[in-house]
Design a protein around this motif. Sequence first.
Motif, short mmCIF file in Angstrom:
data_model
loop_
_atom_site.label_atom_id
_atom_site.label_comp_id
_atom_site.label_asym_id
_atom_site.label_seq_id
_atom_site.Cartn_x
_atom_site.Cartn_y
_atom_site.Cartn_z
N SER A 150 -56.06 -4.37 3.32
CA SER A 150 -56.46 -4.19 4.56
C SER A 150 -55.23 -4.07 5.78
O SER A 150 -54.06 -4.28 5.29
N TRP A 151 -55.39 -3.24 6.67
CA TRP A 151 -54.44 -3.18 7.53
C TRP A 151 -54.48 -4.22 8.76
O TRP A 151 -55.27 -4.37 9.38
N ILE A 152 -53.41 -4.43 9.17
CA ILE A 152 -53.06 -5.39 10.09
C ILE A 152 -52.30 -4.83 11.23
O ILE A 152 -52.54 -5.56 12.42
N VAL A 153 -51.71 -3.71 11.19
CA VAL A 153 -51.04 -3.22 12.56
C VAL A 153 -51.45 -1.64 12.30
O VAL A 153 -51.23 -1.05 11.48
N ALA A 154 -51.76 -1.24 13.56
CA ALA A 154 -52.39 0.31 13.64
C ALA A 154 -51.72 0.93 14.95
O ALA A 154 -51.21 -0.06 15.58
N LEU A 200 -50.97 4.77 11.47
CA LEU A 200 -49.94 5.64 11.53
C LEU A 200 -48.96 5.54 10.28
O LEU A 200 -49.06 4.63 9.67
N GLN A 201 -47.84 6.40 10.29
CA GLN A 201 -46.97 6.27 9.23
C GLN A 201 -46.23 4.89 9.04
O GLN A 201 -45.82 4.43 8.10
N ASP A 202 -46.26 4.28 10.01
CA ASP A 202 -45.62 2.96 9.89
C ASP A 202 -46.64 1.96 10.42
O ASP A 202 -46.12 0.63 10.47
N SER A 203 -47.97 1.89 10.07
CA SER A 203 -48.79 0.98 10.00
C SER A 203 -48.50 -0.26 8.90
O SER A 203 -48.06 0.34 8.02
N GLN A 204 -48.93 -1.41 9.11
CA GLN A 204 -48.62 -2.48 8.27
C GLN A 204 -49.97 -2.85 7.69
O GLN A 204 -50.88 -2.93 8.29
N SER A 205 -50.17 -3.19 6.38
CA SER A 205 -51.16 -3.94 5.66
C SER A 205 -50.64 -4.84 4.66
O SER A 205 -49.54 -5.37 4.68
N ILE A 206 -51.79 -5.43 4.13
CA ILE A 206 -51.59 -6.56 3.34
C ILE A 206 -52.51 -6.31 1.92
O ILE A 206 -53.49 -5.91 2.00
N CYS A 207 -51.77 -6.44 0.78
CA CYS A 207 -52.46 -6.15 -0.32
C CYS A 207 -53.44 -7.62 -0.90
O CYS A 207 -52.56 -8.86 -0.74
N ILE A 208 -54.45 -7.64 -1.58
CA ILE A 208 -55.16 -8.67 -2.11
C ILE A 208 -55.12 -8.51 -3.54
O ILE A 208 -55.55 -7.39 -4.00
N PRO A 209 -54.74 -9.45 -4.57
CA PRO A 209 -54.55 -10.74 -3.99
C PRO A 209 -52.92 -10.96 -4.03
O PRO A 209 -52.61 -12.08 -3.76
#
Length: 107
Positions: free
Chosen positions: A64-68, A81-90
């Motif tokens: 899921s993406w946390i920064v866009a 964007l190319q510098d967006s940040q995400s977090i993987c589960i689990p």
Amino acid sequence: MPGFLLHQGATVLCLHSGSAQPIVVNPRVKVSGQPIVTQTSTYAIAGCPNTLPSGTPQPCVTASWIVAATRIKANGMPVLLQDSQSICIPTGTGLTIAATQVRVKGM
């Protein structure tokens, strides 16, 4: 920070080199002929080789993406964007955007 908009054909990998693809794209907005991706889209991850120290497999499954983008939206949702940040589960690690289109930039 400005970055290129993320689209369906972008190369996105988990930190363990598993391949990630968006589950839902925005079909109304296209760059380089491909739909863009917004922050609400979950990514499915395939081929993640991550294992726990005990040797038990624990691959990244979704992200899921946390920064866009802060200034650009499509259908009311921030675009990725190319510098967006995400977090993987689990695993709690992130995704790496290795390659994307280079024509449209956003902030």
